[in-house]
Design a protein around this motif. Structure first.
Motif, PDB file in Angstrom:
ATOM      1  N   ALA A 209       0.838  -1.210   0.000  1.00  0.00           N
ATOM      2  CA  ALA A 209       0.000   0.000   0.000  1.00  0.00           C
ATOM      3  C   ALA A 209       0.870   1.257   0.000  1.00  0.00           C
ATOM      4  O   ALA A 209       0.547   2.258  -0.649  1.00  0.00           O
ATOM      5  CB  ALA A 209      -0.931   0.001   1.213  1.00  0.00           C
ATOM      6  N   GLU A 210       1.990   1.204   0.717  1.00  0.00           N
ATOM      7  CA  GLU A 210       2.912   2.341   0.746  1.00  0.00           C
ATOM      8  C   GLU A 210       3.412   2.656  -0.660  1.00  0.00           C
ATOM      9  O   GLU A 210       3.479   3.814  -1.072  1.00  0.00           O
ATOM     10  CB  GLU A 210       4.083   2.023   1.685  1.00  0.00           C
ATOM     11  N   GLN A 237      -7.708  -7.249  -4.118  1.00  0.00           N
ATOM     12  CA  GLN A 237      -7.708  -7.392  -2.659  1.00  0.00           C
ATOM     13  C   GLN A 237      -8.492  -6.192  -2.125  1.00  0.00           C
ATOM     14  O   GLN A 237      -7.981  -5.070  -2.109  1.00  0.00           O
ATOM     15  CB  GLN A 237      -6.268  -7.333  -2.124  1.00  0.00           C
ATOM     16  N   ARG A 238      -9.723  -6.433  -1.704  1.00  0.00           N
ATOM     17  CA  ARG A 238     -10.630  -5.319  -1.408  1.00  0.00           C
ATOM     18  C   ARG A 238     -10.152  -4.428  -0.265  1.00  0.00           C
ATOM     19  O   ARG A 238     -10.555  -3.272  -0.144  1.00  0.00           O
ATOM     20  CB  ARG A 238     -12.045  -5.828  -1.138  1.00  0.00           C
ATOM     21  N   GLU A 242      -8.426   1.112   1.032  1.00  0.00           N
ATOM     22  CA  GLU A 242      -8.395   1.861   2.285  1.00  0.00           C
ATOM     23  C   GLU A 242      -6.952   2.032   2.787  1.00  0.00           C
ATOM     24  O   GLU A 242      -6.573   3.111   3.252  1.00  0.00           O
ATOM     25  CB  GLU A 242      -9.273   1.142   3.336  1.00  0.00           C
ATOM     26  N   LYS A 243      -6.154   0.973   2.658  1.00  0.00           N
ATOM     27  CA  LYS A 243      -4.744   1.071   3.085  1.00  0.00           C
ATOM     28  C   LYS A 243      -3.995   2.110   2.234  1.00  0.00           C
ATOM     29  O   LYS A 243      -3.165   2.865   2.744  1.00  0.00           O
ATOM     30  CB  LYS A 243      -4.052  -0.298   2.958  1.00  0.00           C
ATOM     31  N   GLN A 246      -4.959   5.685   3.360  1.00  0.00           N
ATOM     32  CA  GLN A 246      -4.290   6.093   4.600  1.00  0.00           C
ATOM     33  C   GLN A 246      -2.839   6.491   4.346  1.00  0.00           C
ATOM     34  O   GLN A 246      -2.365   7.516   4.832  1.00  0.00           O
ATOM     35  CB  GLN A 246      -4.336   4.958   5.647  1.00  0.00           C
ATOM     36  N   ALA A 247      -2.130   5.663   3.562  1.00  0.00           N
ATOM     37  CA  ALA A 247      -0.720   5.954   3.292  1.00  0.00           C
ATOM     38  C   ALA A 247      -0.581   7.226   2.453  1.00  0.00           C
ATOM     39  O   ALA A 247       0.307   8.050   2.684  1.00  0.00           O
ATOM     40  CB  ALA A 247      -0.062   4.763   2.591  1.00  0.00           C
ATOM     41  N   PHE A 248      -1.472   7.405   1.494  1.00  0.00           N
ATOM     42  CA  PHE A 248      -1.440   8.598   0.638  1.00  0.00           C
ATOM     43  C   PHE A 248      -1.633   9.868   1.466  1.00  0.00           C
ATOM     44  O   PHE A 248      -0.927  10.861   1.283  1.00  0.00           O
ATOM     45  CB  PHE A 248      -2.531   8.477  -0.436  1.00  0.00           C
TER      46      PHE A 248
END
Lengths: 291, 291
Positions: A209-210, A237-238, A242-243, A246-248
């Motif tokens: 996600a990062e 991968q649903r 969201e991950k 958050q990282a953004f």
């Protein structure tokens, strides 16, 4: 009046026929082997519709030559798939079908599909990434693809390694570029498992996600688009969207005011149809502009 | 028929008058203090030409609101320069001059100048960066600026720290983004000297060249432009272009075939006139499109 669509991928070619409303009326797929073999199947498929076929849209794996004034316009150029190097894709189609052929990359076609029918509808600037066996990206502004000396190769942008990630990256050109660190094969090499077999709470997804968030961050600062769409296997991968949000948010640190994240960083509304629908829409455009 | 140009920078405003051939016939500059003070000088300057003035082009520091249908179109928005926050720049000009006003960022104006008269002439896709007290970037394709939810903020793209560089970066938002690592103040904090006082063989320039090359690398993969122009104080160090070429070549590793580097990664042909000439050309466009 019928339109043809060819999504030319590295493992398979998806061919489809669409009607005047760009509804898919038939779809088939063929394995990507040699140009002789695969293109014979493609030509045989479209030949059934020859009388009504008015244009074909192609979204191809690349790199491809997109410059209309070039001698190799319509060719696949320096691909690692040796059999397809310097293959005259558009010329081969034109020999069998005397119709306008729209020619762009696979990711541009998917971006266009989302622009016309999906999460880019009504917006001016749309960026589409696919994160799967490789990472590719395409962008358009007011219906025109972003390009210059060639089409972009956004999947190879630089990223900063995550502090918990000691994987060195597996891009043969750049090692730890985005594709080298975040595509499916990188996930598999890092963990010894395929992405779809790794549970949602595994720490590898925070790393993934990062990297996707870094991609969204750079895209935001370089293009300020109206929407960034992430397709491809990894984003199925649903839990990932969201991950990534958050990282953004953490990376951007309120530096610019983007549209709300649930509308700004999204998955494709058309899911796996984005490319086919994009090719049909491009075929329709090509037909309109031929008059 | 005369055109007006305003390059609105953080330390000074450069105002100019151009004739029908877009030759600069007069130029003045005023310090950037408060909107009341600075804009009074600007308005007084252009008032001398009021009878012949047919349009004004503005390239402003930002962020600015570029959306024509927004209530705050033509405003400087969330700048750290408090006096200029939410200042209605275009509206203020329009109160004194009933002429079309072209409105864009300072870097977009410089990109446009190089596109019309300089190293972007005759090319389709042009990117311009300035590396000075900050880092900013603007891009255009076929004469239209690349933009979406806002104008780009390319200077804040992520970069990978050089292995010999332990500087943590000084961007208040992102720490070690491109601006935080490569703008003038970062050079000064790292070395205790101003860039112009550091000899060409100092190792700091290899670090600086690496960051500018990373910027060129990401720009190449994101936009595939026809040319990347680096302006601003840092690039006045004549040895830098060659150092950037070398680092860029190493990073790209022949992944894509760019135009030859001496034509692809360059300094501005117009030097410090790029912004003023870009504003004049934008003013002329605005006048043409008003009819």
């Amino acid at each position: 009046m019928l339109y043809g669509s060819i999504e030319a991928g590295g493992t398979k070619f998806v061919c489809a026929i669409g009607n005047e409303d760009l509804e898919i009326v038939e779809r088939v797929s063929y394995p990507t082997t040699t140009p002789e073999e695969t293109m014979s199947s493609v030509i045989e498929f479209f030949s059934q519709y020859q009388e009504e076929l008015v244009a074909i849209g192609v979204g191809s794996f690349g790199p491809i030559d997109i410059h209309k004034d070039s001698e190799t316009y319509g060719y696949i150029t320096s691909t690692p798939k040796l059999a397809w190097q310097n293959f005259d894709f558009v010329g081969t189609l034109k020999k069998s079908f005397d119709v306008p052929v729209a020619w762009t990359t696979d990711v541009n076609a998917a971006a266009y599909g989302e622009y016309v029918f999906g999460n880019g509808k009504g917006l001016s600037s749309v960026v589409y990434y696919t994160i799967g066996t490789g990472v590719g990206g395409g962008a358009l502004q007011d219906g025109r693809f972003i390009e210059g000396f060639s089409h972009p190769e956004m999947g190879h942008m630089m990223i900063v390694p995550h502090s918990d990630d000691d994987f060195k990256g597996n891009c043969p050109f750049h090692g730890n570029c985005l594709e080298g660190m975040a595509a499916g094969p990188a996930i598999e090499k890092r963990s010894g498992r395929k992405g779809q077999d790794i549970p949602a709470d595994d720490p590898i997804w925070a790393i993934e996600a990062e990297y996707i968030a870094q991609c969204a961050y750079n895209t935001t600062l370089m293009l300020s688009p109206d929407v960034i769409i992430f397709g491809g296997g990894v984003m199925k991968q649903r839990h990932m969207v969201e991950k990534v949000h958050q990282a953004f948010k953490r990376l951007l640190n309120n530096y610019v005011k983007t549209p709300s994240l649930d509308k700004y960083i999204v998955t494709p509304a058309l899911e796996d149809n984005a490319g086919t629908l994009g090719c049909l829409a491009l075929a329709k455009n090509a037909e309109l502009h031929a008059h």
